[in-house]
Design a protein around this motif. Sequence first.
Motif, PDB file in Angstrom:
ATOM      1  N   SER A 108      53.063  -9.327   1.253  1.00 60.82           N
ATOM      2  CA  SER A 108      53.425  -8.057   2.263  1.00 60.82           C
ATOM      3  C   SER A 108      52.579  -6.894   1.448  1.00 60.82           C
ATOM      4  O   SER A 108      52.202  -6.986   0.334  1.00 60.82           O
ATOM      5  N   ARG A 109      52.363  -5.868   2.269  1.00 58.03           N
ATOM      6  CA  ARG A 109      51.743  -4.704   2.248  1.00 58.03           C
ATOM      7  C   ARG A 109      52.502  -3.729   1.455  1.00 58.03           C
ATOM      8  O   ARG A 109      52.319  -2.842   1.055  1.00 58.03           O
ATOM      9  N   LYS A 110      53.932  -4.082   1.606  1.00 55.06           N
ATOM     10  CA  LYS A 110      54.862  -3.015   1.206  1.00 55.06           C
ATOM     11  C   LYS A 110      54.948  -3.077  -0.365  1.00 55.06           C
ATOM     12  O   LYS A 110      55.448  -4.051  -0.947  1.00 55.06           O
ATOM     13  N   PRO A 111      54.632  -1.896  -0.890  1.00 52.68           N
ATOM     14  CA  PRO A 111      54.605  -1.893  -2.349  1.00 52.68           C
ATOM     15  C   PRO A 111      55.744  -1.518  -2.733  1.00 52.68           C
ATOM     16  O   PRO A 111      56.846  -1.043  -2.359  1.00 52.68           O
ATOM     17  N   ARG A 125      43.898   3.338  -6.212  1.00 58.20           N
ATOM     18  CA  ARG A 125      43.228   3.488  -4.871  1.00 58.20           C
ATOM     19  C   ARG A 125      42.110   2.585  -4.638  1.00 58.20           C
ATOM     20  O   ARG A 125      42.132   1.892  -5.492  1.00 58.20           O
ATOM     21  N   ASP A 126      41.660   2.625  -3.514  1.00 60.42           N
ATOM     22  CA  ASP A 126      41.057   1.671  -2.810  1.00 60.42           C
ATOM     23  C   ASP A 126      39.372   1.526  -3.688  1.00 60.42           C
ATOM     24  O   ASP A 126      38.924   0.681  -4.311  1.00 60.42           O
ATOM     25  N   ASP A 172      45.929  -4.804  -1.216  1.00 62.62           N
ATOM     26  CA  ASP A 172      45.941  -4.494   0.051  1.00 62.62           C
ATOM     27  C   ASP A 172      44.661  -5.050   0.725  1.00 62.62           C
ATOM     28  O   ASP A 172      43.525  -4.226   0.683  1.00 62.62           O
ATOM     29  N   PRO A 173      44.716  -6.115   1.415  1.00 64.81           N
ATOM     30  CA  PRO A 173      43.677  -6.877   1.985  1.00 64.81           C
ATOM     31  C   PRO A 173      42.745  -5.829   2.913  1.00 64.81           C
ATOM     32  O   PRO A 173      41.553  -6.057   3.207  1.00 64.81           O
ATOM     33  N   LEU A 174      43.380  -4.848   3.428  1.00 63.99           N
ATOM     34  CA  LEU A 174      42.545  -4.073   4.670  1.00 63.99           C
ATOM     35  C   LEU A 174      41.432  -3.376   4.014  1.00 63.99           C
ATOM     36  O   LEU A 174      40.526  -3.266   4.435  1.00 63.99           O
ATOM     37  N   ASN A 201      38.869 -13.230  -1.458  1.00 66.51           N
ATOM     38  CA  ASN A 201      40.204 -12.991  -0.981  1.00 66.51           C
ATOM     39  C   ASN A 201      40.137 -12.886   0.409  1.00 66.51           C
ATOM     40  O   ASN A 201      41.029 -12.434   1.057  1.00 66.51           O
ATOM     41  N   ARG A 202      38.958 -13.304   1.266  1.00 68.39           N
ATOM     42  CA  ARG A 202      38.880 -13.201   2.467  1.00 68.39           C
ATOM     43  C   ARG A 202      40.255 -13.702   3.297  1.00 68.39           C
ATOM     44  O   ARG A 202      40.646 -12.940   4.472  1.00 68.39           O
ATOM     45  N   GLU A 203      40.742 -14.752   3.089  1.00 72.08           N
ATOM     46  CA  GLU A 203      41.818 -15.479   3.856  1.00 72.08           C
ATOM     47  C   GLU A 203      43.059 -14.504   3.899  1.00 72.08           C
ATOM     48  O   GLU A 203      44.023 -14.596   4.764  1.00 72.08           O
ATOM     49  N   ARG A 204      43.150 -13.597   2.974  1.00 75.25           N
ATOM     50  CA  ARG A 204      44.273 -12.461   2.825  1.00 75.25           C
ATOM     51  C   ARG A 204      44.236 -11.759   3.881  1.00 75.25           C
ATOM     52  O   ARG A 204      45.436 -11.059   4.215  1.00 75.25           O
TER      53      ARG A 204
END
Length: 494
Positions: A108-111, A125-126, A172-174, A201-204
């Motif tokens: 999940s994206r929820k940290p 950060r990204d 965070d795959p976004l 990581n593309r499938e994520r």
Amino acid sequence: MGSMNLRDHLNHEVFRIISSAAEQAHTEAYVVGGFVRDLLIKGVPTTPKDIDIVVLGSGIALAEKVRFSLGGEAPLTVFKNFGTAMLLWGETKIEFVGARKESYRRDSRKPLVEDGSLEDDQNRRDFTINALAISLNRETFGELLDPFGGLRHLEEKVITTPLEPGRTFSDDPLRMLRGIRFATGLGFQIEAGTLEAIHLNRERIGIISQERITDEINKILSSPQPGRGFLLLDETGLLELIFPELYRMKGVEEVDGHFHKDNFLHTLKVLDNIALESDRLWLRWAALLHDIAKPRTKKFEPGTGWTFHGHEFLGAKMVPGIFRKMKLPLNEKMKYVQKMVQLHLRPMVLSQETVTDSAVRRLIFDAGDDLEDLMTLCEADITSKNERTVKRHLHNFRIVREKITQLEERDSIRNFQPPISGTDIQKAFGIPPSKPVGIIKNAIKEAILDGEIPNQYASAYRRMLEEGKALGLTVRQESATGSDGPEPPEAGDR
Ligand code: CTP
């Protein structure tokens, strides 16, 4: 680099206000993210629109203090669960967040959030170019804090992550799409290891909501050279996952020494051509989708070669499905894209033959107010490598454009209103609303578009009588017709 000072760029009063509020609260505050990145890229102070503030302590508490300093009126939205707050001050959105050290659950994206230092926060950060911070604290006001080489990466035009990239993307795959979007929008390169990590990581991307994916696709489309973004999506394997219809356009087939062009690469070229002419998003969508049905209509016909018969019609039919899946608006924007896809061959076909008035009139009628956009799309669609072919097409297009202007002045076909209404027809023959009314109306329209009669009441009325007679109808009400009186009897009837 550690001591670069940007004090002069922070002359907007909002920074002073946040600074004193932080001092009163005995905490530290920093500007981070997109504002700092864009400031360093442009090198001049900008009027801030979105400002991200990191606080060593409670972001919500500082936001409330700043609001109080501003007179207590500014709208404040608090996201308790995330420990963030958003303050709206005029046009400026200020987001406050407590410095965090995060670890993510894999599914999940929820940290899971813990308080952290400024560096912990920059680290999570990204990209390094988004992890630059500027101090708002009195002693060090304006000082740039750059623990991960973000400034150097801005100068070298490189996208890379503060942490090992696999971790950043898995957290965070976004961010994989954000990375491609930044590279496309800023004209940066994605560092090799970072690019490889996107591939791995593309499938994520599967855990990310369609709305956020589409948002990034729209941002890529809005870039100065959007084509590059789609090449990067393809190179990393994301294209197949987030846009299979586009992915299927890739590749070249050969039969008996005949090749067709790679429709994916052609589409990207058309898109880049359009981007030079217009920054309108929906025209860019039309360019992206104009040949989308080519894979499904492709045929090799001995003697003729490769054909894609009807791809414009099937393409237009595919548009709603794609819009629905992409969660794009299912409104007049979609209808516009559909229409552009469906009509995209018309000006070209026209310009290859002798340009007849009636063909141009039909084009004006069918395209309506979108005619200029359609012409722009068609010109962008000329991607031949043969310069003579390109010249010939462009020359023919000029002729089509001239004809359009001439005919429009004469015939007012755009937003065509029939000179004879259904009610006129019913009255004339004394019949109820019925099939013959439609047949007659259509025959009149066709005659006008074909240039057999002018777009005027009297001639249309005469044509109506002829058509009616041919259908076996008898005239009930002769009006001021057979004569050449050009005006309709009562506008209210129509
Ligand atoms: N951020 C991140 N991971 C994300 C989204 C955002 O680490 N998935 C961080 C980045 O430091 C980013 C900041 O949060 O700079 C603010 O995010 P956002 O407002 O979405 O983007 P900006 O970088 O400000 O850029 P833009 O406004 O152009 O989208």
